[in-house]
Scaffold this active site. Structure first.
Site, PDB file in Angstrom:
ATOM      1  N   GLY A 101       0.815  -1.223   0.000  1.00  0.00           N
ATOM      2  CA  GLY A 101       0.000   0.000   0.000  1.00  0.00           C
ATOM      3  C   GLY A 101       0.842   1.264   0.000  1.00  0.00           C
ATOM      4  CD  GLU A 147      -8.685   0.887  -2.803  1.00  0.00           C
ATOM      5  OE1 GLU A 147      -8.939   1.931  -3.435  1.00  0.00           O
ATOM      6  OE2 GLU A 147      -8.550   0.859  -1.587  1.00  0.00           O
TER       7      GLU A 147
END
Ligand code: BEZ
Length: 234
Positions: free
Chosen positions: A10, A120
């Site tokens: 991330g 996402e």
């Protein structure tokens, strides 16, 4: 053979909002990219009528093709360097984005992948990257298993190979290159189902600062963007 687990890397909201069921979190760097708030967001931090801005990664190869991207990296990533390399000589090792990697045990991989695919949307696609581990937490029960998937090179550096979500420059939600003051204006006023756009920028900037105290993980671009978005000078 037992099923391996999965590393999730991330560089954005995952830094301050981890995925569920992770067993281990390490900090480190993704090389060969810069992080920019150049992905328009109409489903998280904005709306279709008034899209906000979220982060994406821009690869060195794309930067080399575009004069505006180049101007931008010399304004931020290389701002404090007296003698920066010319663009043709830059290699992936000259650019690095601080981030995190989470290890998910095999029994939880399907559930976490499904969670990530829902979280996402909006233009992101998955891409393989290399993540250099900087800090590993103290021993825990899965450390050995997780590190077996992060081999050490001849000088002792451990690397993870895994996917990240990137809004590439070809996707319809990509808005770069955008002047930092224009991005700050949008962030200051945008709001979506996940909350205020400025809250996302603030949480990310503060979390990135904390990733490494000894190497200084602060991100010049994020710091300036936050200052502009919070300030009264726009
Ligand atoms: C992240 O690294 O937090 C992230 C960024 C863009 C899409 C998904 C996750």
């Amino acid at each position: 053979m037992t099923q391996p687990g999965l590393w999730i890397i991330g560089y954005g909201s995952l830094i301050f909002k981890p995925p569920p069921l992770y067993a281990l979190r390490v900090t480190g760097k993704i090389s060969g990219f810069v992080r920019r708030f150049w992905q328009s967001s109409s489903d998280h931090r904005g709306t279709p009528q008034s899209p906000g801005r979220v982060v994406t990664l821009v690869p060195l190869d794309d930067i080399k093709q575009d004069k505006q991207f180049q101007k931008d990296i010399y304004a931020f990533e290389f701002r404090n360097e007296k003698h920066s390399k010319s663009i043709d000589l830059l290699t992936e090792d000259d650019l690095a984005v601080w981030g995190v990697a989470y290890y998910i045990e095999a029994k939880n991989v399907d559930e976490v992948k499904a969670y990530m695919d829902v979280r996402e949307q909006d233009g992101y696609s998955t891409h393989l990257v290399h993540f250099e581990i900087h800090d590993v937490p103290i021993d825990n029960s899965v450390l050995h298993e997780a590190l077996s998937q992060a081999p050490q090179d001849s000088v002792g550096v451990r690397r993870i190979e895994s996917t990240v979500y990137i809004g590439t420059i070809q996707n319809l939600s990509f808005v770069g290159p955008e002047e930092i003051s224009a991005t700050a204006k949008v962030i200051r006023t945008s709001k979506g189902p996940s909350g205020q756009n400025i809250e996302y920028l603030k949480l990310l900037t503060e979390a990135v600062r904390l990733l490494s105290k000894d190497e200084g993980s602060g991100d010049v671009y994020l710091e300036e963007l936050l200052e502009l978005a919070e300030g009264n000078c726009l």
